[in-house]
Design a protein around this motif. Structure first.
Motif, PDB file in Angstrom:
ATOM      1  N   PRO A  98       0.810  -1.227   0.000  1.00 23.20           N
ATOM      2  CA  PRO A  98       0.000   0.000   0.000  1.00 23.20           C
ATOM      3  C   PRO A  98       0.842   1.275   0.000  1.00 23.20           C
ATOM      4  O   PRO A  98       0.369   2.327  -0.420  1.00 23.20           O
ATOM      5  CB  PRO A  98      -0.804  -0.097   1.304  1.00 23.20           C
ATOM      6  CG  PRO A  98      -0.644  -1.477   1.787  1.00 23.20           C
ATOM      7  CD  PRO A  98       0.563  -2.068   1.166  1.00 23.20           C
ATOM      8  N   PHE A  99       2.083   1.176   0.471  1.00 21.45           N
ATOM      9  CA  PHE A  99       2.931   2.374   0.529  1.00 21.45           C
ATOM     10  C   PHE A  99       3.510   2.726  -0.836  1.00 21.45           C
ATOM     11  O   PHE A  99       4.051   3.802  -1.021  1.00 21.45           O
ATOM     12  CB  PHE A  99       4.100   2.154   1.519  1.00 21.45           C
ATOM     13  CG  PHE A  99       3.705   2.330   2.962  1.00 21.45           C
ATOM     14  CD1 PHE A  99       2.625   1.647   3.497  1.00 21.45           C
ATOM     15  CD2 PHE A  99       4.419   3.184   3.791  1.00 21.45           C
ATOM     16  CE1 PHE A  99       2.264   1.805   4.823  1.00 21.45           C
ATOM     17  CE2 PHE A  99       4.060   3.355   5.120  1.00 21.45           C
ATOM     18  CZ  PHE A  99       2.980   2.657   5.634  1.00 21.45           C
ATOM     19  N   MET A 111      -7.280   4.320  17.227  1.00 18.47           N
ATOM     20  CA  MET A 111      -6.885   3.917  15.874  1.00 18.47           C
ATOM     21  C   MET A 111      -8.056   3.371  15.076  1.00 18.47           C
ATOM     22  O   MET A 111      -9.020   2.859  15.621  1.00 18.47           O
ATOM     23  CB  MET A 111      -5.772   2.881  15.948  1.00 18.47           C
ATOM     24  CG  MET A 111      -6.205   1.524  16.431  1.00 18.47           C
ATOM     25  SD  MET A 111      -4.851   0.395  16.214  1.00 18.47           S
ATOM     26  CE  MET A 111      -4.543  -0.071  17.895  1.00 18.47           C
ATOM     27  N   LEU A 154      -9.403   1.954  10.836  1.00 15.50           N
ATOM     28  CA  LEU A 154      -9.023   1.404   9.546  1.00 15.50           C
ATOM     29  C   LEU A 154      -9.876   2.064   8.478  1.00 15.50           C
ATOM     30  O   LEU A 154     -11.092   2.177   8.623  1.00 15.50           O
ATOM     31  CB  LEU A 154      -9.250  -0.109   9.515  1.00 15.50           C
ATOM     32  CG  LEU A 154      -8.179  -0.980  10.161  1.00 15.50           C
ATOM     33  CD1 LEU A 154      -8.720  -2.376  10.402  1.00 15.50           C
ATOM     34  CD2 LEU A 154      -6.950  -1.056   9.273  1.00 15.50           C
ATOM     35  N   GLN A 156      -7.528  -2.162   3.067  1.00 15.01           N
ATOM     36  CA  GLN A 156      -7.601  -1.268   4.218  1.00 15.01           C
ATOM     37  C   GLN A 156      -6.231  -0.766   4.653  1.00 15.01           C
ATOM     38  O   GLN A 156      -5.219  -1.375   4.381  1.00 15.01           O
ATOM     39  CB  GLN A 156      -8.236  -2.014   5.393  1.00 15.01           C
ATOM     40  CG  GLN A 156      -9.598  -2.554   5.058  1.00 15.01           C
ATOM     41  CD  GLN A 156     -10.029  -3.653   6.007  1.00 15.01           C
ATOM     42  OE1 GLN A 156     -10.011  -3.478   7.210  1.00 15.01           O
ATOM     43  NE2 GLN A 156     -10.431  -4.777   5.452  1.00 15.01           N
ATOM     44  N   MET A 157      -6.246   0.345   5.377  1.00 20.92           N
ATOM     45  CA  MET A 157      -5.024   0.852   5.985  1.00 20.92           C
ATOM     46  C   MET A 157      -5.366   1.505   7.314  1.00 20.92           C
ATOM     47  O   MET A 157      -6.390   2.156   7.453  1.00 20.92           O
ATOM     48  CB  MET A 157      -4.337   1.846   5.046  1.00 20.92           C
ATOM     49  CG  MET A 157      -3.029   2.416   5.549  1.00 20.92           C
ATOM     50  SD  MET A 157      -1.868   1.212   6.246  1.00 20.92           S
ATOM     51  CE  MET A 157      -1.346   0.322   4.794  1.00 20.92           C
ATOM     52  N   SER A 158      -4.473   1.294   8.297  1.00 17.61           N
ATOM     53  CA  SER A 158      -4.688   1.845   9.633  1.00 17.61           C
ATOM     54  C   SER A 158      -4.434   3.340   9.667  1.00 17.61           C
ATOM     55  O   SER A 158      -3.559   3.849   8.967  1.00 17.61           O
ATOM     56  CB  SER A 158      -3.735   1.200  10.628  1.00 17.61           C
ATOM     57  OG  SER A 158      -4.140  -0.088  10.915  1.00 17.61           O
ATOM     58  N   MET A 194      -3.433   5.892  12.754  1.00 15.96           N
ATOM     59  CA  MET A 194      -3.071   5.826  14.170  1.00 15.96           C
ATOM     60  C   MET A 194      -2.543   7.166  14.657  1.00 15.96           C
ATOM     61  O   MET A 194      -1.906   7.912  13.904  1.00 15.96           O
ATOM     62  CB  MET A 194      -2.003   4.755  14.377  1.00 15.96           C
ATOM     63  CG  MET A 194      -2.523   3.360  14.140  1.00 15.96           C
ATOM     64  SD  MET A 194      -1.205   2.129  14.174  1.00 15.96           S
ATOM     65  CE  MET A 194      -0.529   2.300  12.531  1.00 15.96           C
ATOM     66  N   MET A 245       1.179   8.886  14.155  1.00 20.47           N
ATOM     67  CA  MET A 245       1.868   8.172  13.086  1.00 20.47           C
ATOM     68  C   MET A 245       1.227   8.542  11.772  1.00 20.47           C
ATOM     69  O   MET A 245       0.087   8.961  11.723  1.00 20.47           O
ATOM     70  CB  MET A 245       1.740   6.668  13.275  1.00 20.47           C
ATOM     71  CG  MET A 245       2.686   6.089  14.277  1.00 20.47           C
ATOM     72  SD  MET A 245       2.551   4.327  14.228  1.00 20.47           S
ATOM     73  CE  MET A 245       2.135   4.011  15.911  1.00 20.47           C
ATOM     74  N   THR A 276       0.536   6.789   8.056  1.00 17.79           N
ATOM     75  CA  THR A 276       0.621   5.636   7.167  1.00 17.79           C
ATOM     76  C   THR A 276       0.183   6.076   5.787  1.00 17.79           C
ATOM     77  O   THR A 276      -0.336   7.181   5.608  1.00 17.79           O
ATOM     78  CB  THR A 276      -0.294   4.496   7.645  1.00 17.79           C
ATOM     79  OG1 THR A 276      -1.579   5.047   7.906  1.00 17.79           O
ATOM     80  CG2 THR A 276       0.240   3.850   8.894  1.00 17.79           C
ATOM     81  N   MET A 326       0.816   0.315  19.672  1.00 15.47           N
ATOM     82  CA  MET A 326       1.208  -0.783  18.792  1.00 15.47           C
ATOM     83  C   MET A 326       1.854  -1.926  19.571  1.00 15.47           C
ATOM     84  O   MET A 326       1.750  -3.086  19.202  1.00 15.47           O
ATOM     85  CB  MET A 326       2.199  -0.284  17.737  1.00 15.47           C
ATOM     86  CG  MET A 326       1.573   0.402  16.570  1.00 15.47           C
ATOM     87  SD  MET A 326       0.475  -0.677  15.688  1.00 15.47           S
ATOM     88  CE  MET A 326       1.651  -1.823  14.980  1.00 15.47           C
ATOM     89  N   THR A 351      -2.571  -4.767   8.088  1.00 16.16           N
ATOM     90  CA  THR A 351      -3.009  -3.463   7.585  1.00 16.16           C
ATOM     91  C   THR A 351      -2.434  -2.313   8.386  1.00 16.16           C
ATOM     92  O   THR A 351      -2.837  -1.184   8.204  1.00 16.16           O
ATOM     93  CB  THR A 351      -4.537  -3.367   7.658  1.00 16.16           C
ATOM     94  OG1 THR A 351      -4.914  -3.659   8.996  1.00 16.16           O
ATOM     95  CG2 THR A 351      -5.199  -4.319   6.707  1.00 16.16           C
ATOM     96  N   MET A 352      -1.511  -2.596   9.308  1.00 18.16           N
ATOM     97  CA  MET A 352      -1.008  -1.499  10.130  1.00 18.16           C
ATOM     98  C   MET A 352       0.253  -0.884   9.564  1.00 18.16           C
ATOM     99  O   MET A 352       0.982  -0.166  10.265  1.00 18.16           O
ATOM    100  CB  MET A 352      -0.790  -1.974  11.559  1.00 18.16           C
ATOM    101  CG  MET A 352      -2.112  -2.058  12.288  1.00 18.16           C
ATOM    102  SD  MET A 352      -1.885  -2.140  14.031  1.00 18.16           S
ATOM    103  CE  MET A 352      -3.577  -2.096  14.565  1.00 18.16           C
ATOM    104  N   GLY A 353       0.542  -1.203   8.327  1.00 18.72           N
ATOM    105  CA  GLY A 353       1.608  -0.483   7.662  1.00 18.72           C
ATOM    106  C   GLY A 353       3.005  -0.999   7.930  1.00 18.72           C
ATOM    107  O   GLY A 353       3.977  -0.267   7.778  1.00 18.72           O
TER     108      GLY A 353
END
Lengths: 291, 191, 660
Positions: A119-120, A174, A176, A185-187, A189, A192, A194, C276, C340-342
């Motif tokens: 995803p990045f 956090m 999604l 999906q992506m978190s 948080m 942070m 992402t 985390m 999914t937490m990158g």
């Protein structure tokens, strides 16, 4: 009842259930299997390929199960039972080999797909990517368009066939971020950032939602992603700019307070570096009361 | 066939080892938490600003000595020398008390300076890791006292020697954990 | 905050319909039991025969009874979840608000994992493992009793919020921070969560140590590791996992409690805390926990398939290796719960592929069972039905699992109802069906009479049909983009018919449950006709079948000497049946004395947990002192065993033979 009839009745029963379930889905959109975005389409391919591969190991197992259960039942007159009979232990090679082979193939595919669909990773496209910053709040989504200097709540407009670069953070527990027809999906948080790269292949309106539990307003955190042409996007952005409500720090802190089922909202301008300051709030060394 | 009574010692000591492994895993998690959070001072002081190495070294020496006296006590326990066992365990408990007093002093000082466990994630993990060890020492001290009384009342029976063996295992285990704490928290924190 | 009551005040007493309902039904249940005991004059009997018992067979039965009660509690939650999700569409918001709905599914998850599945498994392991290894009791009978009472204390704590506080955690079954931190969950719900899991978790840990020592140190002479029955093997591996990962749970939720109670910053979003880290730690426990549940079930299936095929288990060594591999891999895969937490692509790939590897030993087990059935003489008794149901459901659930092990697929399936359907397939199809197989298989051994076959099979068919009707819609809903834990959704999505179908499945399953209850009642009433006189109703293979049903307190008057795998089967094959009695004669047997200390100690722990939830400092200190005093008294007690003289044993054994 003879085992044969039992088997027939069961087959009919389970087929009826299956048809009934299929019939129930006739009016709904099976989003994950009906992708409208580049990433979602690749992800569907991964899902379908993996499932088919696994059937290679599962179908023989289930066939043998029912076959053996039928053939070697105690009541079968043709049963050639021998308590000391044992299959050749070399069969172990097959029993280990078959799942190992399937899983190895799957592992290679997985290794490839996970890198390809990271995803990045920025997407390849002749069109210049659009950045959207996402802030998960209690209980709504804030979307900031830094290049256009506008912001929205629970609504995203994007140009089709253009890579969208999402940066996500949270100012609440956090969460999604998920638009199933565009991709996974992506978190989001606290403290942070992402990233998630998606692209819509065609125009349309796609449902998005929040999929991590974050308190009582969770179910209301739905939003719509509207993909249309670049011209539509430009004129939409302009119209938002011309609207009257700016997103100042003050408006933001009001917005960040918990509220449920927020309607779509548009902001004509955004406090500079809002996304970064939301993120830094949780990282700064200055003692400051968290909410 | 008195097999069951013979087995008891073996079962208990094996069971106690398994218990110590679980305790070790608990400490491992606390160490991991400390390693993750040690840099997260959130603008507060870091280990280098707070810890005094000579102080921690003194604590270490005290605890090591107590482990030695405890080991010696076990030698005499197997020789059935009740007086020496009692005396040595009393010394062990006095050393343990001294260690605990020093740790208490350190905690007290930090909290008075405004650097309590609420100050930052780093300090939370420091207090919890070191405090959990201290709590174990306190339990060990209570255990020593109870067993000294028991030995005075019922002599060094095989059951009591079994109890002492578990206790000494526990005490050496705490010593070992402290060596890690000293190295990872104090030594690596101040250098 | 008052000194005497802490945070507890009158407003904490029940005043909503569901807390009043919960409280009243708990009081009624208590009164009902009390009235029954008084009427039948059985208080003393209950205390001396059951509550103070250290006999694993009795403790096992108590585990299963508590787990059954908790199963009904968890099922009621499931029904409430379903009702809300079927009703709350579009303009209608159902009968629950979001907060209550979230509390219900949190309680549902925790109860089903900690108090139902774990309870059943500990019950079965208690009942069967000592018999299978030819032991008379456990290594530490008192600790076993304590473990049970701690489990029960946890089970009561998780229900106590009905009476005091009216609020459970609304955070999902693992209470991830920062949501579970004081900032976002200020109520006592999360505190109840912390303490019920903590108390029962410590009970589990104690049980784990106990069974490891028992299995490794107390096997009958001649039973080497590779002659142990499969159920004992998988129980051993499961208990090793318990000992490795439950300490992580204990510490992790203690840290969460430190955050909440003392304002520390392990997992807070600010002050340098790291949520985390909690996610990592809790899944380092949480994933192996799944295998702790499933491994003993694998063992049960191995016993059942071999027995009902009347053949030696095919590939015994391969099965042991497979089970060990499953356990070894189980501790290396926790990150797949949050692809999914990158985390980077390489990290995700590592954990994804490791997860897929688990499918290999799991698949091998299934192939080995099939090979065992090959050329067997298969009788389709109830346990075998559950086995077939297990293979049919578990293979699909396993496919779903391997699918989600692929991170790219997981991005689309994570936290959707597809995931929910997957883990229900694994826990129901895998663990629960295994438990049912085990209960129906060993029921005659434990009670002395057989279960009604017809009702049992009927119950099975309701279960399996209900299962598919209930969970296939959830797989489909997941593909439609339905996320888990929704208390409301739009009508335009078209999800409602599927939710309703899932509920119909639940109704079908409840018929199955009702039939199971009816089956036990009917079998009990007609037990005289169904007595298991031989002690070996299925022509079994392992040592438990060599004892009478039910076995005497000491299990074996003479400890058998084992020479082969399937020890009892081989004994039956040997024709020279000069009984071992003649060779050795009877000897004195040392048995653990009953003790109420487990109850007292667990009682103090329970009070301590309650005091902690409500911040009642003095009560916490008093109960802590109570615990310490109990432990000291017990650990210094030298008179924990009694001796059954050889003559007495001989008399009891003769009586049995005469009765036959």
């Amino acid at each position: 009842m003879k085992p044969k009839y039992k088997f027939v009745i069961l087959t009919i029963l389970f087929s009826l259930i299956a048809f009934f379930l299929l019939w129930l889905t006739k009016n709904s959109n099976i989003a994950v299997l009906n992708p409208k975005g580049l990433i979602a389409a690749s992800e569907r391919r991964v899902i379908v390929t993996s499932l088919l591969l696994m059937l290679l190991a599962v179908v023989p197992a289930l066939t043998m199960l029912f076959l053996f259960a039928y053939r070697f039942r105690a009541s079968n007159p043709k049963n050639n039972y021998n308590p000391n009979y044992s299959l050749d232990s070399r069969m172990q090679i097959l029993w280990w080999g078959l799942p190992i082979a399937v899983i190895l193939v799957l592992a290679v595919l997985t290794f490839k797909s996970v890198h390809q669909l990271d995803p990045f990773k920025a997407l390849n496209s002749p069109n210049r990517p659009l950045t959207i910053q996402v802030v998960a709040l209690n209980w709504k989504w804030l979307f900031i368009y830094p290049e256009q200097n506008i912001a929205t709540v629970n609504f995203i407009q994007i140009p089709q066939k253009t890579p969208i670069h999402f940066e996500l953070t949270a100012d609440a527990p956090m969460n999604l971020f998920w638009v199933p027809q565009l991709g996974g999906q992506m978190s989001a948080m606290q403290g942070m950032s992402t990233q998630l790269n998606l692209m819509a292949n065609e125009a349309g309106e796609y449902n998005g939602s929040a999929s991590e539990i974050n308190g009582k307003g969770l179910a209301g955190m739905r939003f719509v992603v509207k993909a249309a042409s670049q011209e539509d996007f430009n004129s939409w952005a302009q119209s938002v700019k011309n609207s009257s409500k700016p997103l100042s720090l003050e408006t933001y802190s009001k917005l960040a307070e918990p509220s449920e089922n927020n309607p779509k909202a548009l902001y004509s301008s955004v406090e500079s570096d809002l996304f970064k300051s939301v993120m830094m709030k949780y990282m700064s060394g200055e003692p400051e009361k968290s909410e | 066939m008195p097999e069951i009574h013979h087995d008891t010692t073996e079962k208990v000591s094996f069971g106690f080892w398994v218990y110590l492994m679980t305790d070790l895993i608990m400490f491992a998690v606390l160490f991991a938490a400390f390693a993750v959070l040690r840099g997260n001072t959130f603008g507060g002081p870091s280990g280098a600003q707070l810890f005094s190495l000579p102080f921690a070294l003194t604590e270490t020496l005290i605890l090591l000595t107590s482990s030695f006296t405890c080991g010696l006590a076990m030698v005499f326990a197997h020789r059935n020398d009740k007086n020496k066992v009692t005396a040595l365990f009393t010394i062990t408990s006095l050393l343990g008390t001294a260690f605990l007093a020093m740790e208490f002093t350190e905690f007290h000082r930090l909290i008075l300076e405004g650097n309590g466990p609420q100050r930052s994630a780093f300090l939370s993990s420091f207090f919890t890791l070191v405090g959990t060890h201290g709590l174990h020492i306190a339990v060990g001290l209570l255990w020593i006292i109870v067993l000294i009384v028991k030995i005075w009342k019922t002599n060094l029976t095989s059951a009591n020697i079994r109890r002492l063996t578990c206790l000494s295992l526990f005490w050496h285990f705490l010593d070992l954990v402290w060596i890690f704490i000293f190295t990872i928290v104090y030594l690596m924190g101040t250098i | 905050m008052s000194i005497f009551f802490g945070n507890l005040s009158l407003s904490a007493l029940p005043h909503e319909w569901f807390t009043i309902g919960g409280t009243v039904s708990m009081i009624l249940m208590g009164l009902g039991v009390a009235a029954f005991l008084t009427y039948t004059k059985r208080w003393k009997w209950l205390w001396t025969e059951w509550l103070t018992a250290c006999d694993p067979k009795k403790i096992g039965i108590m585990y299963i009874l508590v787990a059954s009660v908790m199963l009904f509690r968890g099922a009621l939650d499931a029904a409430m979840i379903w009702l809300q999700q079927s009703l709350s569409v579009g303009a209608s918001h159902g009968y629950l608000d979001a907060g209550h709905f979230q509390q219900i599914f949190t309680a549902h998850g925790d109860i089903m994992v900690f108090f139902v599945t774990m309870g059943f498994l500990f019950g079965l392991i208690n009942l069967i493992v000592p018999l299978q290894i030819g032991a008379r009791d456990l290594a530490f009978p008192f600790l076993n009793s304590l473990g049970f009472w701690l489990y029960l204390a946890g089970a009561i704590l998780i229900n106590l919020f009905f009476v005091f506080g009216g609020e459970f955690a609304a955070t999902g079954w693992l209470s991830l921070p920062p949501l579970s931190e004081l900032a976002y969950s200020p109520g006592v719900g999360v505190d109840y969560w912390v303490w019920s899991l903590q108390v029962s978790g410590i009970g589990t840990l104690i049980g784990g140590i106990n069974f490891i020592v028992t299995i490794l140190k107390m096997r009958a002479p001649g039973m080497t590791l590779l002659k142990m029955p499969m159920f004992t093997w998988t129980s051993l591996i499961s208990m090793i996992l318990v000992v490795c990962v439950f300490p992580i749970l204990t510490v992790t939720i203690t840290l969460l409690w430190l955050d909440r109670y003392f304002g520390m910053h392990f997992f807070t979003s600010s002050f340098g805390g790291n949520p985390m880290m909690y996610v990592n730690l809790i899944w380092m426990w949480g994933h192996p926990e799944v295998y702790i549940l499933i491994l003993p079930a694998f063992g049960i299936y191995s016993e059942v398939v071999a027995t009902f095929s009347q053949k030696k288990l095919f590939g015994y060594v391969s099965m042991v290796i497979a089970a060990l591999l499953v356990a070894g891999l189980a501790v290396l895969v926790w990150l797949h719960h949050f692809f999914t937490m990158g985390a980077g692509a390489d990290v995700n790939a590592f954990f994804g592929i490791t997860t897929m590897f688990i499918a290999i030993p799991t698949g091998v087990q299934i192939y080995n069972w099939l090979s065992t059935m090959y050329r067997g003489k298969i009788t389709f008794s109830q346990p075998m039905h559950w086995f077939l149901g297990y293979v049919a459901t578990f293979t699909f659930g396993g496919m779903a699992g391997v699918l989600m092990a692929s991170p790219a697929a997981d991005y689309q399936l994570h936290n959707s109802l597809f995931l929910v359907a997957h883990f229900h397939t694994m826990v129901i199809g895998g663990a629960l069906f295994g438990i049912f197989a085990g209960i129906t298989y060993w029921f005659p051994k434990v009670t002395g009479f057989k279960l009604n076959e017809r009702l049992g099979k009927l119950a099975f068919w309701f279960w399996i049909v209900g299962f598919f009707v209930s969970f296939v819609p959830l797989y489909i809903l997941g593909f439609m983009g339905a996320t888990r834990r929704l208390d409301h959704y739009d009508a335009s999505l078209g999800w409602q018919p599927l939710f309703i179908t899932a509920g119909v499945g639940l109704v079908i399953i409840s018929f199955g449950v009702a039939l199971q209850v009816w089956q036990i009642v009917m079998s009990f009433i007609s037990r005289k006709q169904n007595l298991d006189i031989t002690g070996d109703p299925w022509n079994g293979r392992t040592l438990e079948w060599s004892t009478p049903s039910p076995p005497p307190a000491y299990n074996f008057a003479i400890i058998p000497t084992v020479t082969d795998r399937d020890a009892f089967w081989e004994m039956k094959q040997r024709i020279n049946t000069d009984t071992e009695t003649d060779k050795h004669g009877y000897t004195d047997i040392h048995m653990p004395k009953n003790t109420g200390m487990g109850i007292y100690l667990a009682g103090f722990v329970f009070i301590f947990g309650f005091a902690m939830v409500w911040h009642i400092v003095w009560l916490a200190i008093v109960s802590l002192i109570g615990c310490v005093v109990c432990i000291i008294i017990r650990s210094l007690d030298d008179e924990v065993e009694y001796t059954l003289p050889a003559a007495e044993v001989e008399k009891m054994e003769k009586l049995k033979t005469g009765y036959l």
